[in-house]
Design an enzyme around this catalytic site. Structure first.
Site, short mmCIF file in Angstrom:
data_model
loop_
_atom_site.label_atom_id
_atom_site.label_comp_id
_atom_site.label_asym_id
_atom_site.label_seq_id
_atom_site.Cartn_x
_atom_site.Cartn_y
_atom_site.Cartn_z
N CYS A 130 19.30 1.01 -27.03
CA CYS A 130 18.19 0.07 -27.01
C CYS A 130 17.21 0.63 -26.00
CB CYS A 130 18.64 -1.33 -26.61
SG CYS A 130 17.26 -2.48 -26.44
N CYS A 133 15.33 -2.15 -23.76
CA CYS A 133 16.00 -3.08 -22.85
C CYS A 133 17.50 -2.81 -22.88
CB CYS A 133 15.68 -4.51 -23.26
SG CYS A 133 16.40 -5.73 -22.17
N SER A 134 18.24 -3.66 -23.54
CA SER A 134 19.69 -3.56 -23.44
C SER A 134 20.37 -4.24 -24.63
CB SER A 134 20.14 -4.27 -22.18
OG SER A 134 19.66 -5.60 -22.24
N CYS A 135 19.66 -4.38 -25.75
CA CYS A 135 20.24 -5.08 -26.89
C CYS A 135 21.47 -4.33 -27.37
CB CYS A 135 19.21 -5.20 -28.00
SG CYS A 135 17.76 -6.12 -27.43
#
Lengths: 225, 106
Positions: A130, A133-135
């Site tokens: 991702c 971000c951090s999905c």
């Protein structure tokens, strides 16, 4: 969105001033510290208590949400992978609609997130990142490891995936294509690794034990026992 | 111009294969995000916007769940669910508690 935070600082966006957001400048950066009551930890307590006092949330709801997330982990994804390896009809459903097939397998989704399952083959290897971000496929793998959220992984996975794979000890022949999937909040990816040779006749439980978290992110492969 | 969070493809060093066990306060921030968004107190997109508009130095200095609680707080204030004054008063109250038990009330 204006950054009128709880300290009342207004942050204009010239980005030149060398400090301040939310008072975190009063403390050295401590990414993992749980022994000091940092400003952001105080903020978590303050917001949580206010939401409870004002009737927006209950303590039980918060505890329940923490417990539901704690119960999630790579064992869920590994069970799905093992089922796909042993049940061709399930595998077809999983690749057609990852969310529906995982829910059929008993996995719960907190949010209306689409899960897309991508299959590794002898011709193509899949890698999940991702960049923004951090999905992460948290419904099947739990919370992500720190490196998944790191600048190095997010920046480089899309530009030089083979170098990143090598840092995880994964060497792929040039004949294998590498496909990198950039996740979003609404669309998460899970890698279906290749079933290793010499596992004919194994039970789902035996197979699931071979499947690591990293192989379902795509930074490693599942090794033959 | 490319925003700070939009780092795909930029040069960076080796991936440090580090991880840590999530702490309770981090799990609670995660729970607040899930619960407040499912109860429509804000959208996940608003939260993301809050994180993405952090000044670059703050973005880099704050840990992951520090960014999230900062953005959750901003979104709740922006939506009028809680007020800045309430947060300030609560923080002042927390300051007076013994640090070991400050977070145990709720």
């Amino acid at each position: 969105m204006p950054h009128d935070d709880a300290h009342g600082h207004h942050h204009d966006h010239d980005h030149d001033h060398p400090h301040v957001h939310g008072g975190a400048d009063h403390h050295p950066h401590r990414p993992d510290a749980d022994d000091t009551l940092t400003y952001c930890r105080q903020l978590e307590i303050a917001v949580r208590e206010l939401l409870v006092e004002k009737g927006h949330l209950t303590r039980d709801e918060i505890r329940g949400a923490v417990e539901r997330m704690d119960a999630r982990g790579p064992h869920l994804g590994a069970a799905v992978v093992a089922k796909a390896w042993t049940d061709p009809a399930f595998k077809a459903r999983l690749l057609a609609d990852g969310s529906a097939a995982c829910q059929e397998a008993g996995i719960t989704f907190d949010q209306s997130t689409r899960l897309i399952v991508v299959e590794n083959t002898p011709e193509a290897h899949n890698l999940v990142v991702c960049t923004l971000c951090s999905c992460y496929p948290r419904m099947v793998l739990g919370l992500p490891p720190d490196w998944y959220k790191s600048r190095a992984y997010r920046s480089r996975a899309v530009r030089e995936p083979r170098s990143v794979l090598r840092e995880f000890g994964t060497e792929l022949p040039d004949s294998v294509a590498v496909r990198v999937h950039d996740s979003t909040a609404d669309m998460r990816y899970l890698v279906l690794p290749m079933r290793p040779a010499s596992t004919e006749g194994w039970s789902e439980a035996q197979l699931a034990a071979l499947v690591s978290r990293d192989s379902m992110i795509g930074v490693t492969t599942v090794k033959a026992p | 111009m490319r925003s700070h969070h939009d780092m795909g493809g930029l040069p960076a060093g080796p991936v440090e294969a580090g991880e840590h066990d999530y702490q309770l306060w981090e799990k609670r921030v995660d729970a607040l995000m899930v619960l407040c968004s499912s109860k429509k107190m804000f959208t996940v997109d608003e939260l993301r916007k809050g994180i993405e508009s952090l000044p670059p130095d703050a973005y880099d200095r704050m840990s992951y769940y520090e960014r999230w609680i900062s953005s959750i707080t901003s979104a709740l204030i922006h939506r009028g669910v809680i007020s800045i004054d309430e947060v300030r008063a609560k923080l002042a109250d927390i300051e007076k508690r013994p640090p070991e038990t400050a977070g145990e009330k709720a």
